[in-house]
Design an enzyme around this catalytic site. Structure first.
Site, PDB file in Angstrom:
ATOM      1  N   SER A  20     -56.264  63.026 -54.915  1.00  0.00           N
ATOM      2  CA  SER A  20     -54.669  63.302 -54.379  1.00  0.00           C
ATOM      3  C   SER A  20     -53.845  64.598 -54.924  1.00  0.00           C
ATOM      4  O   SER A  20     -54.243  64.887 -56.065  1.00  0.00           O
ATOM      5  CB  SER A  20     -53.897  62.123 -54.437  1.00  0.00           C
ATOM      6  OG  SER A  20     -52.472  62.098 -54.079  1.00  0.00           O
ATOM      7  N   TYR A  52     -49.529  54.972 -58.970  1.00  0.00           N
ATOM      8  CA  TYR A  52     -50.200  55.883 -57.928  1.00  0.00           C
ATOM      9  C   TYR A  52     -50.699  56.903 -58.743  1.00  0.00           C
ATOM     10  O   TYR A  52     -52.049  57.439 -58.878  1.00  0.00           O
ATOM     11  CB  TYR A  52     -49.540  55.968 -56.703  1.00  0.00           C
ATOM     12  CG  TYR A  52     -50.610  56.487 -55.481  1.00  0.00           C
ATOM     13  CD1 TYR A  52     -51.471  55.905 -54.907  1.00  0.00           C
ATOM     14  CD2 TYR A  52     -50.408  57.963 -55.486  1.00  0.00           C
ATOM     15  CE1 TYR A  52     -52.188  56.505 -53.909  1.00  0.00           C
ATOM     16  CE2 TYR A  52     -51.201  58.592 -54.420  1.00  0.00           C
ATOM     17  CZ  TYR A  52     -52.007  57.855 -53.676  1.00  0.00           C
ATOM     18  OH  TYR A  52     -52.886  58.497 -52.649  1.00  0.00           O
TER      19      TYR A  52
END
Length: 253
Positions: free
Chosen positions: A144, A157
């Site tokens: 990501s 996250y």
């Protein structure tokens, strides 16, 4: 005619967490490139619906929980027995839970780490057990933008995705000598079912467009070309790299 270095027709690929969103788009791209594709998730009905939406007659499903070591071992063994040896693994399964870090619940921390990080270790290990014996294979971990940078409210996250970046490099170190290339794909802000509330938030959407040199949100299809490259012979000497597909966001302040 396309260059033979990019030809992956006839390969068998497993994409985790592929009943919707980015995973489903990546599975579609692999199917369109001529791969036999195995969709994975925990909901059999949703997976069957997702499989029916993909082109060709070489689409399979495998229902197992990627955070459960025993289920993963059985699941990968069953896929190889039923569909054939895996050439390509895409570790895409992931979740996002947003909360201020001071208020983040212990259970949610563990859920984020299990789904975004531990699953890639478990599924990667089982797939690589077989790939290393055969002397070839491609593993692509879906990292990501948050493997590099973070916003308030998503620290766990980002911690998981940052660790996934380093797990990717570690897998490369261990399995590269056996002919298995492991790399990461790092999506930026992509419009999906899960990000729809963010897209609909006019202030946030304006910030994303302003902050991204490409001037727009990403689309799931923007990620397909990068995956096809990393899964192809063109990337045979590429290992432990994270390819960010983020419209340039990680490069600018």
């Amino acid at each position: 005619m396309s260059h033979p270095l990019f030809d992956i027709s006839g390969r068998t690929a497993l994409v985790t967490g592929s009943s919707r969103g980015i995973g489903h788009a990546l599975a579609r791209g692999l199917a369109e490139a001529g791969c036999t594709v195995v969709l994975n998730g925990r909901d059999g009905d949703r997976l069957a619906d997702a499989a029916a939406q993909l082109p060709g007659d070489r689409i399979h499903t495998a229902v197992f929980d990627v955070t459960d070591a025993a289920a993963v071992a059985n699941g990968i063994a069953a896929v190889e027995e039923r569909v054939g040896p895996l050439d390509i693994l895409v570790n895409n399964a992931g979740i996002q839970l947003r909360a201020p870090l001071l208020e983040f619940a212990d259970a949610d921390w563990h859920r984020i780490l299990d789904t975004n990080l531990t699953s890639a270790f478990l599924v990667g290990r089982e797939a690589a057990r077989r790939m290393t014996e055969r002397g070839h294979g491609k593993i692509v971990n879906i990292c990501s933008l948050q493997s590099e940078v973070v916003r308030p409210g998503i620290a766990p996250y980002a911690a998981a995705k940052g660790a996934l970046k380093m797990l990717t490099k570690g897998m490369c170190a261990d399995w590269g000598p056996y002919g298995v290339q492991v790399n990461g794909l790092g999506p930026g802000y992509i419009e999906t079912e899960l990000t729809r509330p963010l897209v609909a938030d006019e202030e946030f959407s304006a910030w994303v467009r302003r902050r991204t040199p490409a001037g727009r949100w990403g689309r799931t299809e923007d990620l397909v070309g990068a995956l096809l490259f990393l899964a192809s012979p063109a990337a045979d000497f590429v290992g432990g790299q994270i390819l960010y597909v983020d419209g340039g966001m990680t490069s600018v302040l």
